[in-house]
Design a protein around this motif. Structure first.
Motif, PDB file in Angstrom:
ATOM      1  N   GLY A   1       4.644  -6.336  -6.627  1.00 38.85           N
ATOM      2  CA  GLY A   1       4.072  -5.115  -6.082  1.00 38.85           C
ATOM      3  C   GLY A   1       2.569  -5.097  -6.257  1.00 38.85           C
ATOM      4  O   GLY A   1       2.046  -5.600  -7.257  1.00 38.85           O
ATOM      5  N   LEU A   2       1.884  -4.537  -5.274  1.00 40.34           N
ATOM      6  CA  LEU A   2       0.426  -4.385  -5.357  1.00 40.34           C
ATOM      7  C   LEU A   2       0.060  -2.907  -5.468  1.00 40.34           C
ATOM      8  O   LEU A   2      -0.785  -2.520  -6.262  1.00 40.34           O
ATOM      9  N   LYS A   3       0.752  -2.067  -4.679  1.00 47.29           N
ATOM     10  CA  LYS A   3       0.411  -0.646  -4.669  1.00 47.29           C
ATOM     11  C   LYS A   3       0.722   0.011  -6.017  1.00 47.29           C
ATOM     12  O   LYS A   3       0.109   1.015  -6.388  1.00 47.29           O
TER      13      LYS A   3
ATOM     14  N   SER B   1       0.848  -1.196   0.000  1.00 45.87           N
ATOM     15  CA  SER B   1       0.000   0.000   0.000  1.00 45.87           C
ATOM     16  C   SER B   1       0.878   1.238   0.000  1.00 45.87           C
ATOM     17  O   SER B   1       1.997   1.224   0.527  1.00 45.87           O
ATOM     18  N   TRP B   2       0.370   2.313  -0.604  1.00 46.97           N
ATOM     19  CA  TRP B   2       1.103   3.583  -0.565  1.00 46.97           C
ATOM     20  C   TRP B   2       1.154   4.128   0.845  1.00 46.97           C
ATOM     21  O   TRP B   2       2.090   4.833   1.206  1.00 46.97           O
ATOM     22  N   GLY B   3       0.156   3.823   1.641  1.00 47.49           N
ATOM     23  CA  GLY B   3       0.156   4.248   3.036  1.00 47.49           C
ATOM     24  C   GLY B   3       0.914   3.263   3.906  1.00 47.49           C
ATOM     25  O   GLY B   3       1.207   2.138   3.502  1.00 47.49           O
ATOM     26  N   ARG B   4       1.241   3.689   5.123  1.00 45.59           N
ATOM     27  CA  ARG B   4       1.947   2.806   6.053  1.00 45.59           C
ATOM     28  C   ARG B   4       0.959   1.807   6.638  1.00 45.59           C
ATOM     29  O   ARG B   4      -0.138   2.171   7.029  1.00 45.59           O
ATOM     30  N   ILE B   5       1.382   0.532   6.699  1.00 44.47           N
ATOM     31  CA  ILE B   5       0.553  -0.498   7.325  1.00 44.47           C
ATOM     32  C   ILE B   5       1.411  -1.307   8.281  1.00 44.47           C
ATOM     33  O   ILE B   5       2.610  -1.473   8.073  1.00 44.47           O
TER      34      ILE B   5
END
Length: 593
Positions: free
Chosen positions: A280-282, A246-250
């Motif tokens: 990659g998924l994001k 994800s582009w955000g932190r997880i």
């Protein structure tokens, strides 16, 4: 006569006597029995022979070994081979050729066991694929019947995929590869995974040879770990690192994907030799920075949540995938070195001001202290010179005390401005860190954001009154509080201190005055500017003795004759004048001591 028998005629040459006597063509019944027995196999007890399956049902299997009767074997002994059918050839062990009931007793299990150890060793050496029946679960894996031997199938060797339900394999017949034998303890380890890996290896090579960076493939989530997600691409696995989910932190990949989920992934990199594939998924979605409001600029206020915190600052997510850093220096107007954890914690919702914004580098710096007015902008108004305040002691140096009047406003009390009377060697003697102290503003340095403060200035200078009280020659009672190499510190009234050199501490009996003694001291020097009082105990009795001697000499000297002629000798009068000057000089020197 019926129609069925009217055309039947007896054989003309049938010998009814031979039939009744049990002989045929002059052959006795015993000879016939012997001839019949010779057509059958010779079977001995406790030997292994091959037999042909005559029939199979759920309870038993009938096997013909060419003997005068067939043997019956429980169907359970053939559980490892569910494909058993009529006509198959199997090995059997002859328990007995004829029991009390005249029945042939056979065992397939014992036949297998008699040759099992040799066969299982041959299978290991030749890498032969063998069939086994999974009997039950055990700690760490399963028990498998192979050639009648109980072999161990580790849980990790059942399949290439992690197994979550072991019970689904109990009662199944599968193919295995013998991978390890302990000859001493006769332990056998088998693997089903090894067979699958052989098949997959060729598939992997083919799949990897067709991979290209940037290629988008569909895969199935195979395993989820704390550092990423393994995806099955159809025979070969790839890893989506947690930072590429994800582009955000997880903090937990399970919040993004779940087991057995079908997902599209992009090939980021791969290593043909090590067969490692980075996915990659994001990357399949636009970067959040590209979607950031084009009108957003420096000075604007934004809201977000603290996602990471360190000593040097906190990262705030203003929208998924877009973060800004609040440096610790931008959290407070205070100049003290502090940790970001003192101001914020992960999960806090904050409002901040954009300080810098670089869309190309995708970096943003934020500040929260800017939401409050800088206290130094109007410092002269709130803290003018001469104003009195209460401050908090922050820390010490050898030369003074640093205090904080409010967050962001610091000041220094020089050690000389702590007390009018007490000689402070170190500020820790006067106050403690964290305590409140009253101060007066002496000077403002706006450029360097520092205030010069005083504490003693809150009271009148007592040295104005001391000048009149501790005049040179006056005598006061004092207590020796400290003895040093160069002299002693004497405590007088009003918390004022004086100093006496060793020769001025000699008592009348010739002994040296000691710490703790309370004696009379004469002031021999007073300096208001340097706040110094020099004392002497010995002078309190030496001066009296000197006056007494002087008076005695004066009384013993002859009186001058008024009628005596005046000395006209100029040289003699000059000498007498010089003597007076020397006497005055001596007195001054004694006074200086």
């Amino acid at each position: 006569m019926s129609e069925l028998t009217k055309n039947v005629q007896p054989l003309q040459d049938f010998n009814w006597d031979e039939f009744e006597n049990g002989t045929v063509a002059n052959i006795s019944k015993e000879e016939l029995d012997k001839a019949y027995d010779e057509t059958l196999n010779k079977v001995a007890d406790h030997q292994v022979v091959e037999g042909k399956v005559i029939s199979v049902d759920k309870k038993e299997v009938v096997v013909n070994i060419g003997y005068k009767s067939d043997g019956i074997i429980p169907a359970g002994e053939f559980r490892y081979n569910p494909d058993l059918k009529e006509g198959d050839v199997v090995e059997v062990y002859v328990e007995t050729a004829e029991d009390k009931k005249g029945q042939l007793v056979l065992s397939h299990k014992k036949a297998r066991l008699s040759k099992a150890w040799d066969r299982v060793n041959e299978a290991l050496e030749s890498q032969e694929i063998v069939q086994g029946y999974i009997k039950c679960r055990t700690k760490g894996g399963m028990i498998v019947d192979v050639f009648g031997i109980e072999a161990f199938l580790p849980g990790s060797q059942i399949d290439v995929h992690p197994i979550r339900d072991y019970d689904q394999f109990v009662g199944k017949t599968m193919e295995f590869k013998v991978v390890k034998i302990n000859q001493e303890f006769r332990n056998v380890v088998v693997s089903h995974k090894a067979l699958i890996e052989q098949e997959l290896e060729a598939q992997k090579q083919e799949i990897i040879s067709r991979l290209e960076k940037g290629q988008i493939l569909e895969g199935t989530v195979k395993n989820i770990t704390s550092y990423g997600v393994f995806v099955d691409l159809g025979g070969v696995d790839g890893l989506i690192h947690i930072t590429d989910l994800s582009w955000g932190r997880i903090d937990d990949p399970k919040k993004i994907v779940e087991l057995d989920q079908k997902i599209n992934v992009v090939i980021l990199d791969f290593d043909e030799e090590k067969k490692r594939i980075a996915l990659g998924l994001k990357q399949l979605t636009p970067h959040p920075w590209d979607a950031l409001d084009a009108d957003l600029k420096v000075g604007d206020h934004v809201k977000g949540k603290v996602v990471v915190i360190a000593d040097y600052g906190a990262f705030v997510e203003v929208q998924p995938g877009v973060e800004g850093l609040i440096h610790v220096s931008e959290m407070s107007w205070s100049q003290h070195l502090r940790s970001a954890q003192e101001f914020l914690k992960v999960g806090d919702e904050v409002e901040a001001v954009i300080l810098t914004l670089d869309r190309e580098e995708r970096k943003m710096s934020l500040g929260i202290k800017q939401l409050k007015e800088d206290p130094w902008e109007a410092i002269e108004v709130k803290y003018p010179a001469g104003s009195k305040h209460t401050a908090k002691v922050r820390n010490f140096t050898n030369f003074g005390v640093f205090v904080e009047l409010e967050e962001g406003v610091d000041g220094l009390i020089h050690i000389s401005d702590l007390s009018w009377t007490k000689k402070v060697k170190h500020p820790s003697e006067f106050t403690k860190v964290g305590e409140q102290i009253d101060v007066i503003v002496l000077d403002i340095d706006k450029e360097n954001r520092r205030l010069s403060l005083g504490h003693k200035q809150l009271e009148d200078n007592p040295w104005d009154a001391f000048e009149e009280k501790y005049t040179v020659g006056s005598v006061h009672t004092g207590k020796i509080t400290e003895v040093l190499e160069k002299g002693a510190v004497i405590s007088l009234e009003e918390n004022v201190e004086g100093f006496a050199t060793p020769k001025h501490l000699v008592k009348e009996d010739g002994s040296q005055a000691q710490q703790g003694e309370e004696l009379e001291f004469k002031v021999i020097e007073f300096n208001k500017d340097s706040k110094r009082i020099i004392l002497s105990h010995s002078r309190t009795f030496e001066d009296a003795q000197r006056e007494e001697k002087r008076a005695t000499r004066k009384a013993a000297a002859p009186k001058k004759n008024a009628d005596a002629p005046k000395i006209e000798n100029v040289a003699a009068s000059t000498m007498l004048g010089d003597l007076d000057v020397l006497a005055n000089l001596k007195a001054q020197m004694e006074k200086g001591e």
